[in-house]
Design an enzyme around this catalytic site. Structure first.
Site, PDB file in Angstrom:
ATOM      1  N   LYS A 195      25.216  41.646  48.168  1.00 55.54           N
ATOM      2  CA  LYS A 195      25.157  40.360  47.821  1.00 55.54           C
ATOM      3  C   LYS A 195      26.608  39.707  47.929  1.00 55.54           C
ATOM      4  O   LYS A 195      27.484  40.256  47.092  1.00 55.54           O
ATOM      5  CB  LYS A 195      24.772  40.179  46.551  1.00 55.54           C
ATOM      6  CG  LYS A 195      24.300  38.872  45.977  1.00 55.54           C
ATOM      7  CD  LYS A 195      24.346  38.467  44.705  1.00 55.54           C
ATOM      8  CE  LYS A 195      25.674  38.172  43.968  1.00 55.54           C
ATOM      9  NZ  LYS A 195      26.591  36.917  44.360  1.00 55.54           N
ATOM     10  N   GLU A 269      35.489  48.036  40.942  1.00 61.36           N
ATOM     11  CA  GLU A 269      37.035  47.707  41.572  1.00 61.36           C
ATOM     12  C   GLU A 269      36.901  46.443  40.734  1.00 61.36           C
ATOM     13  O   GLU A 269      36.438  45.380  41.085  1.00 61.36           O
ATOM     14  CB  GLU A 269      37.209  47.601  42.907  1.00 61.36           C
ATOM     15  CG  GLU A 269      38.486  47.659  43.260  1.00 61.36           C
ATOM     16  CD  GLU A 269      39.092  46.529  43.554  1.00 61.36           C
ATOM     17  OE1 GLU A 269      39.799  45.579  42.615  1.00 61.36           O
ATOM     18  OE2 GLU A 269      38.945  46.208  44.652  1.00 61.36           O
ATOM     19  N   CYS A 303      43.204  41.098  43.796  1.00 65.24           N
ATOM     20  CA  CYS A 303      43.076  41.812  42.656  1.00 65.24           C
ATOM     21  C   CYS A 303      44.142  42.626  42.273  1.00 65.24           C
ATOM     22  O   CYS A 303      44.741  43.190  41.025  1.00 65.24           O
ATOM     23  CB  CYS A 303      41.715  42.451  42.438  1.00 65.24           C
ATOM     24  SG  CYS A 303      41.394  43.470  44.019  1.00 65.24           S
ATOM     25  N   GLU A 400      44.868  38.050  33.974  1.00 58.63           N
ATOM     26  CA  GLU A 400      44.702  37.868  35.358  1.00 58.63           C
ATOM     27  C   GLU A 400      44.568  36.350  35.579  1.00 58.63           C
ATOM     28  O   GLU A 400      43.714  35.652  34.961  1.00 58.63           O
ATOM     29  CB  GLU A 400      43.673  38.779  35.888  1.00 58.63           C
ATOM     30  CG  GLU A 400      43.648  38.643  37.582  1.00 58.63           C
ATOM     31  CD  GLU A 400      42.561  39.594  38.106  1.00 58.63           C
ATOM     32  OE1 GLU A 400      41.372  39.299  37.365  1.00 58.63           O
ATOM     33  OE2 GLU A 400      42.746  40.006  39.125  1.00 58.63           O
TER      34      GLU A 400
HETATM   35  P1  ADP Z   1      34.917  35.419  39.572  1.00 59.41           P
HETATM   36  O1  ADP Z   1      34.561  35.168  38.134  1.00 59.41           O
HETATM   37  O2  ADP Z   1      36.119  35.559  40.124  1.00 59.41           O
HETATM   38  O3  ADP Z   1      33.869  34.655  40.323  1.00 59.41           O
HETATM   39  P2  ADP Z   1      32.736  37.482  39.413  1.00 59.41           P
HETATM   40  O4  ADP Z   1      33.112  38.742  38.939  1.00 59.41           O
HETATM   41  O5  ADP Z   1      32.180  36.491  38.485  1.00 59.41           O
HETATM   42  O6  ADP Z   1      34.248  37.071  39.841  1.00 59.41           O
HETATM   43  O7  ADP Z   1      32.160  37.534  40.645  1.00 59.41           O
HETATM   44  C1  ADP Z   1      31.806  38.654  41.575  1.00 59.41           C
HETATM   45  C2  ADP Z   1      30.528  39.051  42.210  1.00 59.41           C
HETATM   46  O8  ADP Z   1      29.652  39.276  40.936  1.00 59.41           O
HETATM   47  C3  ADP Z   1      30.097  37.477  42.693  1.00 59.41           C
HETATM   48  O9  ADP Z   1      29.136  38.120  43.817  1.00 59.41           O
HETATM   49  C4  ADP Z   1      29.047  37.369  41.483  1.00 59.41           C
HETATM   50  O10 ADP Z   1      27.908  36.460  41.927  1.00 59.41           O
HETATM   51  C5  ADP Z   1      28.674  38.467  41.321  1.00 59.41           C
HETATM   52  N1  ADP Z   1      28.224  38.519  39.605  1.00 59.41           N
HETATM   53  C6  ADP Z   1      28.406  37.443  38.747  1.00 59.41           C
HETATM   54  N2  ADP Z   1      28.040  37.701  37.454  1.00 59.41           N
HETATM   55  C7  ADP Z   1      27.012  38.765  37.820  1.00 59.41           C
HETATM   56  C8  ADP Z   1      26.300  39.857  36.728  1.00 59.41           C
HETATM   57  N3  ADP Z   1      26.031  39.525  35.693  1.00 59.41           N
HETATM   58  N4  ADP Z   1      25.718  40.841  37.386  1.00 59.41           N
HETATM   59  C9  ADP Z   1      25.938  41.217  38.651  1.00 59.41           C
HETATM   60  N5  ADP Z   1      26.583  40.518  39.558  1.00 59.41           N
HETATM   61  C10 ADP Z   1      27.235  39.112  39.083  1.00 59.41           C
END
Ligand code: ADP
Length: 490
Positions: A195, A269, A303, A400
């Site tokens: 995804k 990561e 990161c 961060e």
């Molecule tokens: P940012 O806050 O920088 O956008 P995220 O950690 O939210 O970083 O996003 C990284 C990835 O994790 C994206 O593909 C996002 O759609 C996905 N994501 C966000 N929330 C969840 C969740 N609760 N469970 C699994 N994946 C998630």
């Protein structure tokens, strides 16, 4: 409907480097709408929903992509599960052939990938062209090479693939992160459901087209789009054997809780607040260049960005003067212009986050420096920013920011540098600038960071492992170590 964009009209130059095959297409094709890639077919989402992906450099809609719901995730996981027995039992050198084919096709379409990456994510085209896309191809080449050599990677041990890997990636290096995830998983005999992030889905969908062209057996790679809820549905799906996640520490913690007590393995990561340390014996001009690259590469959406700079007190004035002078020469603007150094911030939300940190710095009364160059009227942009004499307790030194903002601190002794650099919840990377090899080696041992660069920064290579300590996550990607996350080793 498909948009055809002539890449030369996008100020794309011919000074192409090692990634593009000579016949690499000059045209960039972006469809108006992308479905989900499940079982090697593009299928409409059961959710019937699509969301827009926009170009952060001008706020224009580029395309629409499907929003996968729980049933769509289930269909993707089922396709991957169905494909697993055959794929995992395929002679390893046959698996390798497919992975090599993906690598070569990325090279052939490198130009197209680079332009789409830059349009969808806001990164300067020269970075997409020279770093993201070549490195993505390199990862597929590297892991294709391991597929039939796993018994040499783990001598006298029995290795087996895990099964179906759910892979969730962020928006800062979309194609490269897809490569980091998919290449080792396939080499080890797993099948995957990937995804991409909601703001940068397009190169993953291009990769889906390419995987179809490469003739991979149905269901070996499935790519589904959506936001956090889609990611959560993938994490929670009972038939997933492994979750590989790159993203924020906050979501990493949610994932860890969600999979606690299940059979699912994980590699995470996560975030970082990495230290770049300059000693008085360093080659100062080279170090300044490394600091600029360390924090402004990809708008600081990295990161392992060197977002904390530690300068030895004796050279503070010189380093700060040179950093300011270098900022004057940085070109901020249109990501598709090959001269641009700092492109667009990936999303409005991220720009707001960064601006909130700039206000915090202001409130704390910190001295700062920006070059107020003219920015495009539309789109999300942020001037590269330096903050001086930042206290260890400041939020700018602790949290961060994920933007082009550098917090500068000073130190007197080696021990003080180590103590301050390690005083963070994170531990992803660090950089040391010194003329003394012994000092570099000493610090590489003492700094609690997964990667320590000496007299360089942000250098990536598929052969070397990458990953964090502490709240930066666990598990390694890249290198021999990157295979372990996708194998049962007995
Ligand atoms: P940012 O806050 O920088 O956008 P995220 O950690 O939210 O970083 O996003 C990284 C990835 O994790 C994206 O593909 C996002 O759609 C996905 N994501 C966000 N929330 C969840 C969740 N609760 N469970 C699994 N994946 C998630």
């Amino acid at each position: 409907m498909t948009k055809k964009i002539n890449s030369f009209s996008l100020k794309f130059d011919t000074d192409w480097q090692y990634a593009a095959a000579p016949e690499s297409s000059e045209h960039v094709e972006i469809k108006d709408k992308y479905d989900l890639f499940i079982g090697s077919k593009f299928v409409q989402p059961k959710s019937k929903k699509y969301f827009e992906t926009i170009n952060p450099s001008n706020e224009e809609v580029i395309s629409k992509v499907a929003e996968a719901n729980g049933s769509d995730v289930d269909a993707a996981v089922s396709a991957a599960r169905k494909a697993f027995p055959k794929w995992s039992k395929l002679p390893a050198k046959e698996r390798a052939k497919y992975i090599f084919r993906i690598a070569r096709l990325i090279q052939e379409r490198a130009r197209e990938f680079a332009v789409i990456e830059s349009m969808d994510g806001g990164k300067p085209i020269k970075e997409a062209r020279d770093i993201d896309i070549p490195l993505a191809a390199a990862h597929f080449f590297y892991y294709a090479g391991w597929a039939d050599k796993l018994e040499y990677a783990f001598p006298h041990r029995k290795v087996e693939p895990l099964g179906v890997a759910g892979q969730i990636i962020p928006w800062n290096f979309p194609l490269l992160m897809a490569a980091w995830k998919i290449a080792p998983a396939l080499a080890c005999g797993n099948t995957v459901v990937l995804k991409p992030a909601e703001t940068t889905p397009l190169t993953a969908m291009k990769l889906a087209e390419l995987i179809q062209d490469a003739g991979l057996p149905d269901g070996v790679v499935n790519i589904i789009t959506g936001a956090g809820q889609t990611g959560a549905a993938l994490v929670e799906h009972p038939d997933i054997d492994k979750i590989a996640f790159t993203g924020s520490t906050e979501v990493g913690k949610i994932i860890q809780k969600a999979i606690a007590g299940t059979k699912k393995k994980a590699t995470l990561e996560l975030g970082g607040k990495s230290a770049n340390i300059i000693f008085e014996d360093a080659a100062i001009d080279q170090a300044v260049e490394g600091v600029i690259n360390g924090i402004f590469f990809n708008q600081g959406h990295v990161c392992c960005a060197g977002s904390r700079l530690f300068v030895q007190e004796s050279i503070k004035e010189e380093v700060e003067r040179k950093l300011k002078a270098r900022l004057e020469t940085l070109i901020v603007g249109d990501p598709l212009d090959k001269n641009t150094d700092v492109g667009a911030i990936n999303s409005k939300k991220q720009l707001e986050t960064i601006e909130a940190y700039l206000k915090i710095g202001e409130k704390e009364g910190l001295e700062s420096f920006q070059v107020k160059s003219k920015l495009p009227k539309k789109g999300y942009y942020c001037h590269p920013t330096l903050f001086f004499d930042v206290a260890q307790s400041s939020r700018l030194a602790q949290e961060e920011i994920f933007g082009p903002v550098l917090a500068i601190q000073t130190f007197r002794t080696v021990d003080e540098a180590i103590e301050k650099a390690n005083n963070t919840p994170y531990g992803l990377s660090a950089g040391v600038w010194t003329d003394k090899g012994s000092k570099a080696f000493n610090l590489s041992v003492q700094l609690k960071a997964g990667v320590v660069w000496a007299n360089t920064f942000n250098k990536f290579d598929p052969t070397s492992p990458f990953g964090g300590y502490k709240e930066s996550g666990f598990g390694r990607e890249g290198g021999l170590q990157g295979l372990e996350g996708y194998l049962k080793v007995e």
